[in-house]
Write a protein that holds these residues in place. Structure first.
Motif, mmCIF file in Angstrom:
data_model
loop_
_atom_site.group_PDB
_atom_site.id
_atom_site.type_symbol
_atom_site.label_atom_id
_atom_site.label_comp_id
_atom_site.label_asym_id
_atom_site.label_seq_id
_atom_site.Cartn_x
_atom_site.Cartn_y
_atom_site.Cartn_z
ATOM 1 N N ILE A 1 13.513 15.334 -12.241
ATOM 2 C CA ILE A 1 13.196 15.596 -13.646
ATOM 3 C C ILE A 1 14.473 15.468 -14.463
ATOM 4 C CG2 ILE A 1 12.243 17.280 -15.268
ATOM 5 C CD1 ILE A 1 10.797 18.572 -12.879
ATOM 6 N N ASP A 2 14.363 14.860 -15.640
ATOM 7 C CA ASP A 2 15.533 14.722 -16.516
ATOM 8 C C ASP A 2 16.117 16.103 -16.802
ATOM 9 O OD1 ASP A 2 15.169 12.002 -16.636
ATOM 10 O OD2 ASP A 2 14.008 12.069 -18.498
ATOM 11 N N HIS A 3 17.414 16.259 -16.628
ATOM 12 C CA HIS A 3 18.011 17.575 -16.807
ATOM 13 C C HIS A 3 19.479 17.458 -17.180
ATOM 14 C CE1 HIS A 3 18.831 16.594 -12.565
ATOM 15 N NE2 HIS A 3 19.923 17.362 -12.703
ATOM 16 N N VAL A 4 19.999 18.559 -17.726
ATOM 17 C CA VAL A 4 21.412 18.696 -18.077
ATOM 18 C C VAL A 4 21.916 19.981 -17.446
ATOM 19 C CG1 VAL A 4 23.081 18.972 -19.945
ATOM 20 C CG2 VAL A 4 21.105 17.466 -20.259
ATOM 21 N N ASP A 5 22.991 19.879 -16.691
ATOM 22 C CA ASP A 5 23.568 21.060 -16.047
ATOM 23 C C ASP A 5 24.473 21.800 -17.024
ATOM 24 O OD1 ASP A 5 22.348 20.619 -13.561
ATOM 25 O OD2 ASP A 5 23.908 19.180 -12.983
ATOM 26 N N LEU A 6 24.155 23.067 -17.264
ATOM 27 C CA LEU A 6 24.988 23.923 -18.098
ATOM 28 C C LEU A 6 25.876 24.774 -17.193
ATOM 29 C CD1 LEU A 6 22.228 25.008 -20.647
ATOM 30 C CD2 LEU A 6 23.762 23.028 -20.753
ATOM 31 N N VAL A 7 26.612 25.701 -17.772
ATOM 32 C CA VAL A 7 27.526 26.517 -16.974
ATOM 33 C C VAL A 7 26.757 27.423 -16.018
ATOM 34 C CG1 VAL A 7 29.286 28.318 -17.080
ATOM 35 C CG2 VAL A 7 29.341 26.414 -18.700
ATOM 36 N N ASN A 8 25.781 28.154 -16.555
ATOM 37 C CA ASN A 8 25.041 29.116 -15.740
ATOM 38 C C ASN A 8 23.576 28.751 -15.555
ATOM 39 O OD1 ASN A 8 27.339 30.840 -15.514
ATOM 40 N ND2 ASN A 8 26.901 31.611 -17.580
ATOM 41 N N LYS A 9 23.117 27.715 -16.231
ATOM 42 C CA LYS A 9 21.710 27.348 -16.172
ATOM 43 C C LYS A 9 21.563 25.821 -16.163
ATOM 44 C CE LYS A 9 19.522 31.396 -18.267
ATOM 45 N NZ LYS A 9 20.605 32.307 -17.930
ATOM 46 N N THR A 10 20.320 25.390 -15.982
ATOM 47 C CA THR A 10 19.988 23.969 -16.062
ATOM 48 C C THR A 10 18.901 23.791 -17.102
ATOM 49 O OG1 THR A 10 20.543 23.595 -13.731
ATOM 50 C CG2 THR A 10 19.178 21.944 -14.806
ATOM 51 N N ALA A 11 19.052 22.774 -17.955
ATOM 52 C CA ALA A 11 18.060 22.479 -18.990
ATOM 53 C C ALA A 11 17.279 21.229 -18.579
ATOM 54 C CB ALA A 11 18.752 22.259 -20.332
ATOM 55 N N TYR A 12 15.951 21.365 -18.448
ATOM 56 C CA TYR A 12 15.076 20.251 -18.086
ATOM 57 C C TYR A 12 14.347 19.774 -19.341
ATOM 58 C CZ TYR A 12 15.921 21.969 -13.353
ATOM 59 O OH TYR A 12 16.518 22.388 -12.185
ATOM 60 N N THR A 13 14.119 18.472 -19.424
ATOM 61 C CA THR A 13 13.478 17.905 -20.616
ATOM 62 C C THR A 13 12.339 16.972 -20.228
ATOM 63 O OG1 THR A 13 15.054 16.047 -20.703
ATOM 64 C CG2 THR A 13 15.608 18.037 -21.959
ATOM 65 N N TYR A 14 11.349 16.896 -21.122
ATOM 66 C CA TYR A 14 10.219 15.983 -20.948
ATOM 67 C C TYR A 14 9.792 15.500 -22.325
ATOM 68 C CZ TYR A 14 5.426 14.379 -20.124
ATOM 69 O OH TYR A 14 4.277 13.640 -20.088
ATOM 70 N N GLU A 15 9.625 14.189 -22.473
ATOM 71 C CA GLU A 15 9.172 13.592 -23.736
ATOM 72 C C GLU A 15 8.168 12.499 -23.421
ATOM 73 O OE1 GLU A 15 12.079 12.749 -26.891
ATOM 74 O OE2 GLU A 15 13.621 13.529 -25.546
ATOM 75 N N SER A 16 6.975 12.603 -24.010
ATOM 76 C CA SER A 16 5.963 11.570 -23.810
ATOM 77 C C SER A 16 4.824 11.768 -24.800
ATOM 78 C CB SER A 16 5.413 11.634 -22.378
ATOM 79 O OG SER A 16 4.370 10.677 -22.202
ATOM 80 N N PRO A 17 4.282 10.675 -25.362
ATOM 81 C CA PRO A 17 3.082 10.801 -26.198
ATOM 82 C C PRO A 17 1.835 10.896 -25.325
ATOM 83 C CG PRO A 17 3.760 8.505 -26.052
ATOM 84 C CD PRO A 17 4.792 9.298 -25.298
ATOM 85 N N GLY A 18 0.702 11.084 -25.975
ATOM 86 C CA GLY A 18 -0.566 11.067 -25.263
ATOM 87 C C GLY A 18 -1.001 12.391 -24.686
ATOM 88 N N VAL A 19 -0.240 13.446 -24.959
ATOM 89 C CA VAL A 19 -0.612 14.766 -24.452
ATOM 90 C C VAL A 19 -0.136 15.807 -25.455
ATOM 91 C CG1 VAL A 19 1.538 15.000 -23.148
ATOM 92 C CG2 VAL A 19 -0.465 16.322 -22.449
ATOM 93 N N SER A 20 -0.860 16.902 -25.551
ATOM 94 C CA SER A 20 -0.471 17.980 -26.455
ATOM 95 C C SER A 20 -1.192 19.252 -26.027
ATOM 96 C CB SER A 20 -0.824 17.644 -27.909
ATOM 97 O OG SER A 20 -2.226 17.494 -28.056
ATOM 98 N N GLY A 21 -0.654 20.389 -26.499
ATOM 99 C CA GLY A 21 -1.326 21.655 -26.215
ATOM 100 C C GLY A 21 -0.391 22.695 -25.646
ATOM 101 N N ARG A 22 -1.003 23.729 -25.122
ATOM 102 C CA ARG A 22 -0.269 24.874 -24.561
ATOM 103 C C ARG A 22 0.475 24.457 -23.306
ATOM 104 N NH1 ARG A 22 -1.967 28.855 -20.898
ATOM 105 N NH2 ARG A 22 -0.861 30.839 -21.075
ATOM 106 N N ILE A 23 1.637 25.074 -23.080
ATOM 107 C CA ILE A 23 2.507 24.698 -21.960
ATOM 108 C C ILE A 23 2.488 25.793 -20.892
ATOM 109 C CG2 ILE A 23 4.866 24.095 -21.307
ATOM 110 C CD1 ILE A 23 5.249 23.450 -24.370
ATOM 111 N N GLN A 24 2.361 25.359 -19.617
ATOM 112 C CA GLN A 24 2.469 26.266 -18.481
ATOM 113 C C GLN A 24 3.459 25.681 -17.482
ATOM 114 O OE1 GLN A 24 -1.466 27.760 -16.978
ATOM 115 N NE2 GLN A 24 -2.310 26.327 -18.479
ATOM 116 N N ILE A 25 4.472 26.476 -17.118
ATOM 117 C CA ILE A 25 5.479 25.999 -16.170
ATOM 118 C C ILE A 25 5.674 27.049 -15.084
ATOM 119 C CG2 ILE A 25 7.880 25.283 -15.852
ATOM 120 C CD1 ILE A 25 7.949 24.378 -18.727
#
Length: 232
Positions: free
Chosen positions: A194-218
Motif C-alpha cells: 500500500i502506498d505509504h510514507v514513513d514518519l518518525v513514530n508512525k506510518t501514513a498510508y494513502t489511497y486515491e481512486s474514483p468510482g467509490v464513495s461512502g463510509r470508511i472501515q479499516i
C-alpha cells in the motif's frame, strides 16, 4: 403693303455669350478646437479627482504589502494527548519546527508542505493550533507572510470518502482490510503493498481512486494500536 409687325431685335443679342467662371473657395472644415479642449479638460479633471481620492484613502488605509513582516512566538500548553498553541495575530500562517506530530488541527501532517524543514500550516478560524502527539521541544510561531499556497483540499477527520484517504498508525501493522461504502478495497493486503510514507513514530498510508464513495472501515493485523483515519 405688309401688315406683319416689325420685330425690334438686336443682332448682337443672338451672338453666343461668354460666361465668366469665378473660383469658389471651399467651405472651411467645422471648428473642433472647442470640442477637443472640452474633452481634454474633462479628462484632466477626472484624473485629478481620482488622484485626490486615492490620496485620501491612503491616509486611512494601510495597504497589505506595506505592513512589516513579523514572526511571533506562540505559547503552547499540553493537556492529556493534545498540545494547544494560540496567537493574537490574524493573518499569515503557523510555522512549526522541532515537532514530528502526526496531526495538526484535524489534518494529517503529510498533507502540509515543509519549507526549510518547518511545517507551514494555514491559520485556523479561532487562531488556535491543536497538535497530536504533543512535542516537548516544539517551536511554534506565526509568520505574517504566507510562503505557501493552499490550493489543495486537505483530508480531515470524520469525512466520508469521495476522492482521497489517509490513515496513520504505528509501524506494527503487517496488513490491512479497507472497506469504503459497500466496496472492499483491500482484503488483508500486506502493508508494504500500500502506498505509504514513513514518519518518525508512525506510518501514513494513502489511497486515491474514483468510482467509490461512502463510509470508511479499516482494520489491521499485527497489533491493536489506534488507526487514525482522514479523508475527503
Amino acid at each position: 403693303m405688309s401688315t406683319f409687325p416689325k420685330l425690334n431685335i438686336d443682332i448682337s443679342d443672338l451672338r453666343p455669350k461668354k460666361f465668366k467662371f469665378v473660383d469658389i473657395e471651399p467651405e472651411p472644415p467645422p471648428q473642433t478646437t472647442t470640442i477637443q479642449i472640452s474633452r481634454r479638460s474633462i479628462f484632466l479633471i477626472t484624473c485629478g479627482i481620482i488622484i485626490v481620492s486615492l490620496f485620501v484613502v491612503s491616509l486611512f488605509v494601510t495597504p497589505q504589502n506595506l505592513r512589516p513582516r513579523r514572526i511571533m512566538r506562540m505559547q503552547c500548553y499540553t493537556d492529556a494527548s493534545i498540545q494547544t498553541c494560540t496567537t493574537p495575530l490574524h493573518n499569515g500562517e503557523f510555522v512549526i519546527s522541532n515537532c514530528d506530530a502526526y496531526e495538526f488541527n484535524g489534518i494529517p501532517s503529510i498533507d502540509f508542505l515543509k519549507v526549510n524543514g518547518n511545517f507551514r500550516i494555514p491559520l485556523s478560524n479561532d487562531l488556535t493550533l491543536r497538535i497530536k502527539d504533543p512535542c516537548p521541544n516544539i517551536i511554534a510561531t506565526v509568520d505574517t507572510q504566507k510562503l505557501t499556497s493552499y490550493y489543495r483540499e486537505f483530508t480531515r477527520v470524520g469525512l466520508p470518502y469521495t476522492k482521497r484517504l489517509v490513515w496513520l498508525t504505528d509501524i506494527c501493522y503487517s496488513s490491512f482490510t479497507v472497506i469504503i461504502g459497500s466496496e472492499k478495497i483491500f482484503d488483508s493486503t500486506p502493508s508494504s503493498m500500500i502506498d505509504h510514507v514513513d514518519l518518525v513514530n508512525k506510518t501514513a498510508y494513502t489511497y486515491e481512486s474514483p468510482g467509490v464513495s461512502g463510509r470508511i472501515q479499516i482494520t489491521g493485523q499485527g497489533c491493536t494500536k489506534p488507526i487514525h483515519i482522514y479523508s475527503l
